[in-house]
Structure formats: structure tokens, C-alpha cells
Design an enzyme around this catalytic site. Structure first.
Site, mmCIF file in Angstrom:
data_model
loop_
_atom_site.group_PDB
_atom_site.id
_atom_site.type_symbol
_atom_site.label_atom_id
_atom_site.label_comp_id
_atom_site.label_asym_id
_atom_site.label_seq_id
_atom_site.Cartn_x
_atom_site.Cartn_y
_atom_site.Cartn_z
ATOM 1 C CG ASN A 23 -1.969 1.132 1.128
ATOM 2 O OD1 ASN A 23 -2.760 1.109 0.190
ATOM 3 N ND2 ASN A 23 -1.973 2.079 2.043
ATOM 4 C CD GLU A 24 -1.246 6.052 0.100
ATOM 5 O OE1 GLU A 24 -0.816 6.365 1.216
ATOM 6 O OE2 GLU A 24 -2.101 6.706 -0.510
ATOM 7 C CD GLU A 82 -6.162 4.859 -0.252
ATOM 8 O OE1 GLU A 82 -5.980 5.908 0.396
ATOM 9 O OE2 GLU A 82 -5.506 3.833 -0.074
ATOM 10 C CD GLU A 136 -5.435 7.376 8.089
ATOM 11 O OE1 GLU A 136 -5.035 8.401 7.509
ATOM 12 O OE2 GLU A 136 -5.611 6.281 7.522
ATOM 13 C CG PHE A 178 -11.624 12.574 14.122
ATOM 14 C CD1 PHE A 178 -12.968 12.627 14.472
ATOM 15 C CD2 PHE A 178 -10.690 12.423 15.142
ATOM 16 C CE1 PHE A 178 -13.378 12.548 15.792
ATOM 17 C CE2 PHE A 178 -11.084 12.337 16.464
ATOM 18 C CZ PHE A 178 -12.433 12.391 16.797
ATOM 19 C CG HIS A 179 -9.865 9.875 6.193
ATOM 20 N ND1 HIS A 179 -8.850 10.661 5.693
ATOM 21 C CD2 HIS A 179 -10.527 9.384 5.126
ATOM 22 C CE1 HIS A 179 -8.885 10.623 4.375
ATOM 23 N NE2 HIS A 179 -9.902 9.866 3.999
HETATM 24 C C1 GLA Z 1 -3.663 6.825 2.294
HETATM 25 C C2 GLA Z 1 -3.668 5.377 2.728
HETATM 26 C C3 GLA Z 1 -4.918 4.994 3.457
HETATM 27 C C4 GLA Z 1 -5.331 6.095 4.396
HETATM 28 C C5 GLA Z 1 -5.548 7.343 3.579
HETATM 29 C C6 GLA Z 1 -6.150 8.501 4.331
HETATM 30 O O1 GLA Z 1 -4.141 7.021 1.038
HETATM 31 O O2 GLA Z 1 -3.470 4.486 1.673
HETATM 32 O O3 GLA Z 1 -4.654 3.810 4.168
HETATM 33 O O4 GLA Z 1 -4.338 6.272 5.350
HETATM 34 O O5 GLA Z 1 -4.303 7.738 3.096
HETATM 35 O O6 GLA Z 1 -5.252 9.136 5.170
#
Ligand code: GLA
Ligand code: GLA
Length: 641
Positions: free
Chosen positions: A146-147, A304, A352, A354-355
Site C-alpha cells: 500500500n502506498e 482512494e 484515522e 476522523f477521516h
Molecule cells: C492513504 C492510505 C490509506 C489512508 C488514507 C487517508 O491514502 O493508503 O490507508 O491512510 O491515506 O489518510
């Protein structure tokens, strides 16, 4: 994932919720028009709670529920956040920062990209996923890691140091070549033993810039090797299932994405435009253009984004009504075949919470859910847009090595690539001219105009490529401090800008950075700041001169007829109006036509397939191309109507 519709969905993290919630999730997903979810991104500790003891039962159930509901699954391999026991058993896999501090587990991405132990464990987990779900009817896409590099983009531990040495051996062969590439005669940095080759750790003052640059390149490759290790396992066990990882649309030079893109079956983008930033949509447009271009023009996925507030940039302002719809349509307009959110259900705990999400802490009886569901229905109506292309006649050159090198110490002035790229992209966006984002070595034959923001570092291949483009009748717009250094950050001697003197028909004698708000007037009535090249024309025609400032009377902007094309050069940073006029003029000269003419300011027009997307970024209604657009309104018109 099939490009047979505009996919709509979210990251789905059912492991955070009791089983009773899952059927409710599926019911709401159907209500919202969800066609796809990304599942299991942070599931490692849930599928392997103890070393070697696996529990996939919960995931089996969720996969079946989704499959029965006809929702496609982008299934993650769960390797982005190793379990606590993994860090305890293998403490050497924890990354070390530049200061020698070993980072602790307790957030995520706490692994050394070069660690063979991590890579092997990750590939092993990917294999288990592949064997278990490879033929599951819901499986549509593999989502690896992931990322990559979001938090830890480089590691300075001993394992990474050895890996860096191996990488350098492959690049340079022997130490003499390395010494030459790194200019190590300067400050007595000559290396006579591979054991003395180090990553650029914290040092008394400026580190060797070539070493820093190579370490950035190496670190991007080390992360890519992590992706590849998993991808190879998946490809072998599940040929035919596409594989990707999510790249990030942000102004940080995390990894050399152009070298990653060929390894992804579909380019996936995570994008979090800031609702508080009035120009966020222009940056977003740029990142969509970048991702579409990385895929060679094939549709990308917005893997995303946020339905509303983003939690890591307080104050977390929600997106006002209509904004998510507008920005989601922008993604589709610019080539995305999917709009997905982080995340499906807002977490009750964790960092996260509050996302924003599709389903909020208060459930689904609220604005966000209603707006999201309406959008799901709307995007379902754009089914035939999926798979279609976005044409572009202009290319903007964007290079990570250049970006990295401009971030290093002791340059004549602080040039920030984000600001520099925006300054060139904004006028094109405002003219409603669609742009591809390309490397300097890319095939430029399809473009009428190539825009080159400040390409300080430039390979020989890039120099020849840009030259060929103009010689063959193409047009070029280039900004100052380009073509100065080679790929090892060594100056191209014999007069600036070494790579482009004949192409631009000029020589730059000295750089005169303008500092602290200092400006220079131009004889066109406009202003400039930041920088002034002392230009000596050698065939170039002068388009503008400085009226005052350190170079009063000298050329500021030039144009050179070269071969069958022209090369326009900016020796300074003109103000926004001047930049816009110059871009307009260059577009006209290059014969580039905007997507639509005469639109009100703040209206974005993009052509994709047979559709014309009109996006009103204003808070007031407008009339655009004969169509009334509400504030933040969207129109998708069929061409030839
Ligand atoms: C990134 C990550 C997610 C989440 C989002 C929102 O895109 O891939 O897991 O953390 O940011 O912050
Ligand atoms: C000091 C050092 C030099 C050089 C100059 C310019 O005087 O002694 O080696 O670094 O600064 O920065």
C-alpha cells in the site's frame, strides 16, 4: 478489473468490525451503487495472528458475501503493515532513518525496503492469498502493499547499505567510475574500498549531491523490488489476474513513478486534494494527467480519495455539498475508470478515525451517504465512457531525478518543483488545453508543444530527444536553469545551458537570483521575480527585456527558430498574467486548439472518448458552451449532439 464500467467503491476493512455489521455493509454498498472494493490492505495481523498460525475464515466469509452481491474485489496482499510479532522476531527489519534511529512498530510501513526477511515474508503471504482466492469469482485485481514509500521511502541500516553498494556496482561497475560519477575529488571524498561506500547519513554539512541522488534512485528501486517480489508470486500462481499498487498524487518526490508504471497492469492513484485549498482542483487535474500518462494513455483508477474531510491535515474541513461529485467527475473526465474512497466505514478507533468515509460514525442517514449514493447512480450511467481515451497535443516534462536534485543543498536559489510545475500547468489548464505528463526521454512525436519547467538535470538522451522534437517541427517552451547538469549532477561545461545552447540559440553567462520579494519589470509591462538569467543571444530573438533590476536592459524571454520548429525560453519567473500570455502565444504558434473556446474562468473542459466534460469549479452558476452549470456543477455532453 474489467474496464466495462466506471467502478465505484471504497477501501473495505471489515476486520475492524464485528461480523454482524458485514451484511449491513453489503446492503448499504448496494444502495450506494458500489461495484468494487479494496479489501484487506492492513489484514496481515488478522490473517496471521501468530507466527505461522493463519486464520482466513473471516476473509472467506467476506469474499463470499461480496461475490454474492456482485461486487468486484481488489484484494490486497496485506503486507503494508507487518504484525507486532514480526517486528519482535525480526527487529532487523525495522527501518533506520538518516540519523541512525531505528523506527519502532506502532504505526505502519515499519519495514526496511531492502530487508530479505521482510521481502520473503511478504511474498509468502501474497502466495497464501493467491492460493486461497486465486479462483474466487469476486477477485478482480491484486493490490500489492500500500502506498509504497508514503512514510518510509528509504532506510539507512546496514542491510540497506549493502544493498546500495550492490546497486552501485551494477550501475558503475568499478570504484573509479563511481568516484568519477560522484566527483569525489571534491572535499577528499575518494573511495578506495567498497566498504567505505555509505548511504548519505547525517553528516557535518552538505552531503555529496551525486551520492544523495543515487541513494534516491536506489531507494525507489528497493521499494519497487518489494512490489516485484510479491508480483512475481501472484503472476505465477494467478496468471490473468491483473496486479497493481496504489501510487500517490502529491507533491512529494517519493519514488520514480515512470520506472514503476510498466510493472503495473493498471495505474492506481490515491488523491487527496485539500478542500481548503482554492487551487486544489488544478493540482488534482495534473495528477490525473500524470497517472493517465504513466499508463501510456490507458485508463487509470482513482483508488482512494475522500468523500469529505481528510484526517491528517487539521483543521479537517469537510467537502461542501457537490464538491466530491465535481472532483469525482474530474477523475473520470481525465481518464479514470474508477472512483474509490478511503474508506467504506469510518473507523471507531485508531489513528484515522476522523477521516471521512462513505458510512460515517452516525451511519448512513446523512449528507455524505446520500451524496455518495447519488454519485454512484450517476457514474453507473457513464458505463460507455469506460476504456475510452483522453487526447492531448501538449506534453509537460516531469522528471523525478531532476526534482530530487533541485531539492539538494546549495543551489543558486530555492527552486521548488511543485511551484515550478504548477506555474507551467496552470495557464494550460486555464486555456482548457489537455496535457500529458511525460519523461524527458519519452516519445514526443505526437505532441505539437512540449513544455519544460526547469529541467536542471538532464541526460544526454533527453537533450537529444528535445532537440529532435524541435528540429522536426515541434515547439518547445522551456524555463530557466535547464540543461545545466548531467545525470550525476555534474555541470555541463563550456557555457550554460550546456545541453540546450544551440537549441535555444543563446548562452547564459550568470544566474541572478532575485531574493526576498525583489522583482524586475519587463518591457512588456509585466513583472518577474525569483530568478534572472544573464542571457547572451546567439541567434535567438528577444521577446522581452528587463526594464530594471540587476539585469536592466538585458533579455528576459527569447525565441529561437531551430530546424522546423521554435524554442521559447524564459530566463525568469514572469508573473501569472505574463506567463498566461506567453503560453497562449506559444499554443497559437504551435497550432494547439483548446478543448472548448470562450468558457468562463474556473470552468474546466476535458474531452474523453465522445464526451465533453464541463466542470464548474466556481461557487456561482455559469453558462459554458451553451450549457448552464450550477455552482460546482457538472455536465457530460455527447459530442455531435
Ligand atoms: C492513504 C492510505 C490509506 C489512508 C488514507 C487517508 O491514502 O493508503 O490507508 O491512510 O491515506 O489518510
Ligand atoms: C569556507 C571553506 C571553503 C569553502 C568556502 C565556501 O571558507 O573553507 O572550503 O567551503 O567556505 O563555502
Amino acid at each position: 478489473m474489467k474496464h466495462d464500467r466506471i467502478h465505484f467503491g471504497a477501501d473495505y476493512n471489515p476486520e475492524q468490525w464485528p461480523r454482524e455489521v458485514w451484511p449491513e455493509d453489503i446492503r448499504l454498498m448496494r444502495e450506494a451503487g458500489v461495484t468494487a472494493v479494496t479489501l484487506g490492505i492492513f489484514s496481515w495481523a488478522s490473517v496471521e495472528p501468530e507466527p505461522g498460525r493463519h486464520d482466513f475464515s473471516w476473509l472467506d466469509e467476506v469474499m463470499d458475501l461480496l461475490g454474492e452481491a456482485g461486487i468486484a474485489v481488489s484484494l490486497a496482499t496485506g503486507t503494508a503493515s507487518p504484525p507486532t510479532w514480526f517486528s519482535r522476531l525480526h527487529p532487523e527489519t525495522l527501518p533506520v532513518n538518516r540519523d541512525g534511529v531505528r523506527l519502532s512498530p506502532g504505526s505502519r510501513q515499519h519495514y526496511c525496503p531492502s530487508s530479505p526477511v521482510y521481502r520473503e515474508a511478504a511474498a509468502g503471504l501474497a502466495a497464501l492469498f493467491a492460493k486461497r482466492y486465486g479462483t474466487h469469482p469476486a477477485l478482480a485485481l491484486w493490490h500489492v502493499g500500500n502506498e509504497y514509500g508514503c512514510h518510509v521511502r528509504e532506510c539507512y541500516c546496514e542491510v540497506s547499505t549493502e544493498d546500495f553498494r550492490a546497486w552501485l556496482r551494477a550501475r558503475y561497475g568499478d570504484l573509479d567510475t563511481l568516484n568519477d560519477a560522484w566527483s569525489t575529488t571534491f572535499w577528499s571524498q575518494r573511495v578506495s574500498d567498497w566498504a567505505d561506500v555509505l548511504p548519505p547519513r547525517t553528516a557535518p554539512t552538505f552531503r555529496n549531491p551525486a551520492q544523495e541522488l543515487d541513494f534516491r534512485r536506489f531507494s525507489s528501486d528497493a521499494l519497487l523490488a518489494c512490489y516485484r517480489a510479491e508480483r512475481e508470486v501472484l503472476r505465477e500462481l494467478t496468471p490473468g489476474v491483473p496486479i497493481t499498487t496504489n501510487l500517490m498524487g502529491m507533491w512529494e518526490a517519493v519514488a520514480d513513478y515512470p520506472s514503476w508504471a510498466p510493472e503495473l497492469d493498471v495505474v492506481a492513484l490515491d488523491l487527496y486534494p485539500e478542500p481548503k485549498d482554492p487551487a486544489a482542483h488544478v493540482d488534482a487535474a495534473f495528477f490525473h494527467d500524470q497517472m493517465r500518462s504513466l499508463g501510456g494513455g490507458r485508463p487509470h483508477l482513482m483508488m482512494e480519495t475522500a468523500t469529505s474531510a481528510i484526517s491528517y491535515r487539521p483543521p479537517n474541513r469537510p467537502k461542501r455539498a457537490g464538491l466530491n461529485r465535481l472532483w469525482s467527475h474530474q477523475a473520470v473526465a481525465r481518464g479514470a475508470d474508477g472512483v474509490m474512497y478511503f474508506q467504506w466505514r469510518a473507523s471507531a478507533g485508531g489513528a484515522e478515525k476522523f477521516h471521512s468515509a462513505v458510512v460515517s460514525h452516525g451511519g448512513s442517514d446523512n449528507r455524505i451517504f446520500r451524496e455518495t449514493a447519488a454519485l454512484g447512480a450517476e457514474l453507473a450511467g457513464l458505463r460507455d465512457v469506460a476504456g475510452t481515451r483522453v487526447p492531448a497535443e501538449v506534453a509537460l516534462v516531469f522528471d523525478y531525478a531532476n526534482w530530487w536534485s533541485l531539492e539538494l543543498d546549495a543551489r543558486p536559489a530555492e527552486l521548488r518543483i511543485p511551484e515550478r510545475v504548477r506555474a507551467h500547468y496552470l495557464p494550460l489548464w486555464r486555456e482548457n488545453v489537455t496535457v500529458d505528463v511525460v519523461t524527458p526521454e519519452a516519445d514526443l512525436s505526437g505532441y505539437r508543444l512540449v513544455v519544460v519547467p526547469n529541467l536542471y538535470l538532464c541526460t544526454d538522451e533527453a537533450a537529444a530527444n528535445l532537440r529532435r522534437h524541435v528540429e522536426g517541427g515541434g515547439h518547445l517552451l522551456m524555463s530557466f536553469f535547464s540543461g545545466i547538469a548531467d545525470a550525476c549532477d555534474r555541470i555541463r561545461l563550456g557555457g550554460y545551458p550546456g545541453a540546450f545552447r544551440d537549441l535555444l540559440g543563446l548562452r547564459v553567462e550568470e544566474f541572478w537570483p532575485l531574493s526576498g520579494g525583489e522583482t524586475a519589470r519587463l518591457d512588456t509591462g509585466r513583472q518577474a521575480d525569483l530568478w534572472a538569467d544573464h542571457i547572451v543571444p546567439e541567434g535567438a530573438e528577444v521577446l522581452a527585456r528587463y526594464v530594471d533590476g540587476p539585469l536592466a536592459g538585458e533579455p528576459a524571454v527569447t525565441r529561437h527558430a531551430f530546424g522546423a520548429g521554435t524554442a521559447t525560453y524564459l530566463g525568469t519567473r514572469p508573473d501569472e498574467r505574463a506567463m498566461r500570455e506567453l503560453v497562449r502565444d506559444t499554443l497559437r504558434r504551435a497550432g494547439v486548439r483548446p478543448v472548448a473556446f470562450g468558457l468562463p474562468e474556473g470552468v474546466e473542459a476535458v474531452r474523453r472518448g465522445d464526451r465533453l466534460f464541463l466542470l464548474n469549479h466556481n461557487d456561482h452558476p455559469v453558462l459554458a458552451a451553451g450549457t448552464e452549470l450550477a455552482p460546482l456543477g457538472v455536465a457530460v455532453l455527447k459530442e455531435g449532439r
